[in-house]
Design an enzyme around this catalytic site. Structure first.
Site, short mmCIF file in Angstrom:
data_model
loop_
_atom_site.label_atom_id
_atom_site.label_comp_id
_atom_site.label_asym_id
_atom_site.label_seq_id
_atom_site.Cartn_x
_atom_site.Cartn_y
_atom_site.Cartn_z
N SER A 123 0.83 -1.20 0.00
CA SER A 123 0.00 0.00 0.00
C SER A 123 0.87 1.25 0.00
O SER A 123 1.98 1.27 0.57
CB SER A 123 -0.85 -0.03 1.28
OG SER A 123 -1.45 1.22 1.50
N TYR A 148 -2.02 -0.98 10.81
CA TYR A 148 -2.23 -1.53 9.46
C TYR A 148 -1.03 -1.17 8.57
O TYR A 148 -0.45 -2.04 7.92
CB TYR A 148 -3.52 -0.97 8.84
CG TYR A 148 -3.61 -1.26 7.35
CD1 TYR A 148 -3.91 -2.53 6.90
CD2 TYR A 148 -3.34 -0.26 6.41
CE1 TYR A 148 -3.94 -2.81 5.53
CE2 TYR A 148 -3.38 -0.54 5.05
CZ TYR A 148 -3.68 -1.80 4.62
OH TYR A 148 -3.71 -2.08 3.27
N LYS A 152 2.07 -3.64 6.78
CA LYS A 152 2.49 -3.72 5.38
C LYS A 152 4.00 -3.48 5.27
O LYS A 152 4.70 -4.15 4.51
CB LYS A 152 1.73 -2.69 4.53
CG LYS A 152 0.25 -3.01 4.38
CD LYS A 152 0.03 -4.21 3.47
CE LYS A 152 -1.42 -4.65 3.44
NZ LYS A 152 -1.63 -5.91 2.76
P1 NAD Z 1 -10.95 -7.26 1.18
O1 NAD Z 1 -11.19 -7.29 2.64
O2 NAD Z 1 -12.11 -7.02 0.28
O3 NAD Z 1 -10.24 -8.61 0.71
C1 NAD Z 1 -9.36 -9.33 1.55
C2 NAD Z 1 -9.83 -10.77 1.51
O4 NAD Z 1 -8.96 -11.54 2.37
C3 NAD Z 1 -11.26 -10.95 2.05
O5 NAD Z 1 -12.02 -11.71 1.13
C4 NAD Z 1 -11.08 -11.70 3.37
O6 NAD Z 1 -12.15 -12.58 3.63
C5 NAD Z 1 -9.77 -12.42 3.12
N1 NAD Z 1 -9.01 -12.74 4.34
C6 NAD Z 1 -8.78 -11.93 5.41
N2 NAD Z 1 -8.03 -12.57 6.30
C7 NAD Z 1 -7.78 -13.81 5.80
C8 NAD Z 1 -7.05 -14.93 6.26
N3 NAD Z 1 -6.44 -14.92 7.45
N4 NAD Z 1 -6.99 -16.03 5.48
C9 NAD Z 1 -7.62 -16.06 4.28
N5 NAD Z 1 -8.33 -15.03 3.80
C10 NAD Z 1 -8.39 -13.92 4.55
O7 NAD Z 1 -9.81 -6.17 0.92
P2 NAD Z 1 -9.26 -5.62 -0.45
O8 NAD Z 1 -9.61 -4.18 -0.54
O9 NAD Z 1 -9.60 -6.52 -1.56
O10 NAD Z 1 -7.70 -5.68 -0.17
C11 NAD Z 1 -6.90 -6.75 -0.63
C12 NAD Z 1 -5.45 -6.48 -0.22
O11 NAD Z 1 -5.01 -5.25 -0.78
C13 NAD Z 1 -5.26 -6.36 1.29
O12 NAD Z 1 -4.04 -6.99 1.62
C14 NAD Z 1 -5.17 -4.87 1.51
O13 NAD Z 1 -4.42 -4.55 2.65
C15 NAD Z 1 -4.47 -4.43 0.25
N6 NAD Z 1 -4.75 -3.02 -0.09
C16 NAD Z 1 -6.03 -2.60 -0.24
C17 NAD Z 1 -6.28 -1.27 -0.54
C18 NAD Z 1 -7.69 -0.74 -0.68
O14 NAD Z 1 -7.87 0.47 -0.68
N7 NAD Z 1 -8.70 -1.59 -0.82
C19 NAD Z 1 -5.22 -0.38 -0.72
C20 NAD Z 1 -3.92 -0.86 -0.56
C21 NAD Z 1 -3.69 -2.19 -0.25
C1 WQD Z 2 -9.85 9.43 1.01
C2 WQD Z 2 -10.12 10.89 1.33
C3 WQD Z 2 -10.62 11.35 3.64
C4 WQD Z 2 -14.43 9.29 3.88
C5 WQD Z 2 -7.12 4.49 2.99
C6 WQD Z 2 -6.02 3.81 3.75
C7 WQD Z 2 -4.93 3.37 2.83
C8 WQD Z 2 -5.48 2.54 1.67
C9 WQD Z 2 -6.66 3.18 1.01
C10 WQD Z 2 -5.22 0.22 2.22
C11 WQD Z 2 -9.48 11.35 2.64
C12 WQD Z 2 -11.80 11.67 2.75
C13 WQD Z 2 -13.23 9.80 3.41
C14 WQD Z 2 -15.48 10.19 4.22
C15 WQD Z 2 -14.08 12.03 3.55
N1 WQD Z 2 -5.94 1.27 2.11
N2 WQD Z 2 -13.07 11.14 3.26
N3 WQD Z 2 -15.26 11.52 4.04
O1 WQD Z 2 -7.47 7.52 3.76
O2 WQD Z 2 -6.54 7.90 1.43
O3 WQD Z 2 -6.59 5.63 2.35
O4 WQD Z 2 -7.62 3.59 1.98
O5 WQD Z 2 -4.04 0.12 2.10
O6 WQD Z 2 -4.01 2.67 3.58
O7 WQD Z 2 -5.52 4.72 4.71
O8 WQD Z 2 -8.70 6.67 1.70
O9 WQD Z 2 -11.05 6.56 1.02
O10 WQD Z 2 -10.51 6.60 3.50
O11 WQD Z 2 -10.14 8.64 2.15
O12 WQD Z 2 -13.95 13.23 3.43
O13 WQD Z 2 -16.55 9.79 4.68
O14 WQD Z 2 -11.54 11.05 1.52
O15 WQD Z 2 -10.50 12.31 4.64
O16 WQD Z 2 -9.04 12.65 2.44
P1 WQD Z 2 -7.28 7.04 2.39
P2 WQD Z 2 -10.18 7.04 2.12
#
Ligand code: NAD
Ligand code: WQD
Length: 334
Positions: A123, A148, A152
């Site tokens: 991330s 979190y 990572k």
């Molecule tokens: P998500 O929660 O939709 O998907 C994660 C999946 O992993 C889920 O289906 C959950 O059931 C499964 N899971 C959780 N713990 C588990 C375990 N111990 N064993 C097996 N399965 C397990 O989340 P996502 O948004 O699809 O994110 C996927 C990956 O990408 C995560 O590692 C997250 O940290 C990373 N990521 C997400 C974002 C984002 O904004 N969505 C941003 C950066 C990184």
């Molecule tokens: C985006 C912007 C909020 C909700 C997070 C994690 C990051 C990554 C992606 C996994 C910010 C604003 C939000 C609301 C708002 N995940 N906001 N009202 O914070 O950039 O990133 O998700 O790795 O690690 O920190 O994303 O979508 O939460 O927020 O004004 O109800 O929207 O303040 O500026 P963020 P977000």
């Protein structure tokens, strides 16, 4: 055959679709802690192909070993994990257990099976509090704002150490910026449990009338309109980035890529883009800043373009239209 951990989740399910459509065979392990088994059938409806599915935990070493014995897995895409920043502050042990220990279990089982090709879902949060945008892959990991984020960064370090200990490993670390949107079919998308923390699902739930109004956290940041700026990318572009990164796994070593568009968009611009793309109103109010938010960051996406041949293709309008199609479809089902 590619193993996708967390393949029933938001990002994992879109990656599975992308892989199946490109002709890969896919096996999924997911404990369904944040997803639903119906996703597996939805993937089949989209692709007309079947992904194999194991309901189980990445910390279950015996299960992983049996999957590797049964299937000819050539590479693993590791998406399984917990991802809610606020929850991680309250439950740090759960986050380190799943995200860090889960990855260690996975790598141990891969080692035992002689499978040393891994793509890891990291991330932009690993750049920490001090970096200045655009974030480049050479930017040092910074101090994290949450358990979190630390989980990572710790996994990245573990994977680096693993690669030093055994240079046969081939590891690609993908640092996602802000993935949003849904598959254009409207059959899969993001399904947050309870009230969403993230901006895009919050906007679409307000538009659907499920929540009364959006609170925009802060309008006094030093940005174009005072609201925070992020690099939002379409989840299908993100999925394509994984497919292209698979090719990189033919080289040994460890590499890092940002997956983002390279462009920053403010919260206010996001709301305006949604309203313009869908014609649906999003009532909002300005509220105080949310603790831990950075004013503005976006990716340098040049390394992925040059080395993976990947570039985000979809527009902000595509992201809005696809989010809304999924929101309407999922609201009418429930
Ligand atoms: P998500 O929660 O939709 O998907 C994660 C999946 O992993 C889920 O289906 C959950 O059931 C499964 N899971 C959780 N713990 C588990 C375990 N111990 N064993 C097996 N399965 C397990 O989340 P996502 O948004 O699809 O994110 C996927 C990956 O990408 C995560 O590692 C997250 O940290 C990373 N990521 C997400 C974002 C984002 O904004 N969505 C941003 C950066 C990184
Ligand atoms: C985006 C912007 C909020 C909700 C997070 C994690 C990051 C990554 C992606 C996994 C910010 C604003 C939000 C609301 C708002 N995940 N906001 N009202 O914070 O950039 O990133 O998700 O790795 O690690 O920190 O994303 O979508 O939460 O927020 O004004 O109800 O929207 O303040 O500026 P963020 P977000």
């Amino acid at each position: 055959m590619i193993l996708v951990t967390g393949g029933a989740g938001y990002i994992g399910s879109h990656i599975v679709v992308e892989l199946l459509e490109a002709g890969h065979q896919v096996v999924i392990i997911d404990n369904l802690s944040n997803s639903d088994q119906s996703v597996i059938n939805r993937i089949k409806l989209i692709t007309k192909k079947q992904a194999l599915f194991y309901q189980g935990d990445v910390r279950d070493s015996a299960l992983l070993t049996s999957i590797f014995k049964k299937h000819n897995v050539s590479a693993v895409i590791h998406c399984a994990g917990l991802k809610a920043v606020g929850e991680s502050v309250v439950q740090p042990l759960a986050y380190y257990d799943t995200n860090v220990y889960g990855t260690i279990c996975l790598c141990n089982a891969m080692n035992k099976a002689g499978i040393k090709r891994l793509i890891f879902s990291s991330s932009a949060t690993v750049y920490g509090l001090e970096a200045t945008p655009p974030y480049l892959e050479v930017t040092e990991r910074g101090s994290s704002c949450s358990p979190y984020g630390s989980s990572k960064a710790i996994v990245e370090k573990i994977l680096e150490d693993l690669n030093v200990s055994d240079p046969q490993w081939s590891i690609v670390i993908l640092r996602y910026f802000n993935p949003i949107g849904a598959h254009p079919s409207g059959r899969i998308g993001e399904s947050p449990q309870g009230v969403p923390n993230n901006l895009m699902p919050y906007i679409s739930q307000v538009a659907a009338g499920l929540l009364p109004e959006l609170l925009i956290y802060g309008n006094d940041y030093p940005t174009v309109d005072g609201t925070c700026v992020r690099d939002y990318l379409h989840v299908m572009d993100l999925a394509q980035g994984h497919r292209m990164a698979l090719k990189k796994l033919s080289d040994t070593g460890i590499s890092y890529y940002n997956l983002g568009t390279g462009k920053g968009v403010s919260v206010k611009e996001m709301v305006d883009a949604f309203v313009e793309a869908t014609g649906v109103a999003v009532p909002y109010q300005f509220a105080p800043r949310r603790e831990g938010d950075l004013a503005a960051f976006w990716a340098s996406a040049e390394k992925a373009r040059l080395e993976l041949g990947w570039q985000a293709q979809k527009s902000l309008k595509d992201m809005m239209v696809d989010t809304w199609r999924w929101q309407v479809a999922s609201t009418s089902e429930s």
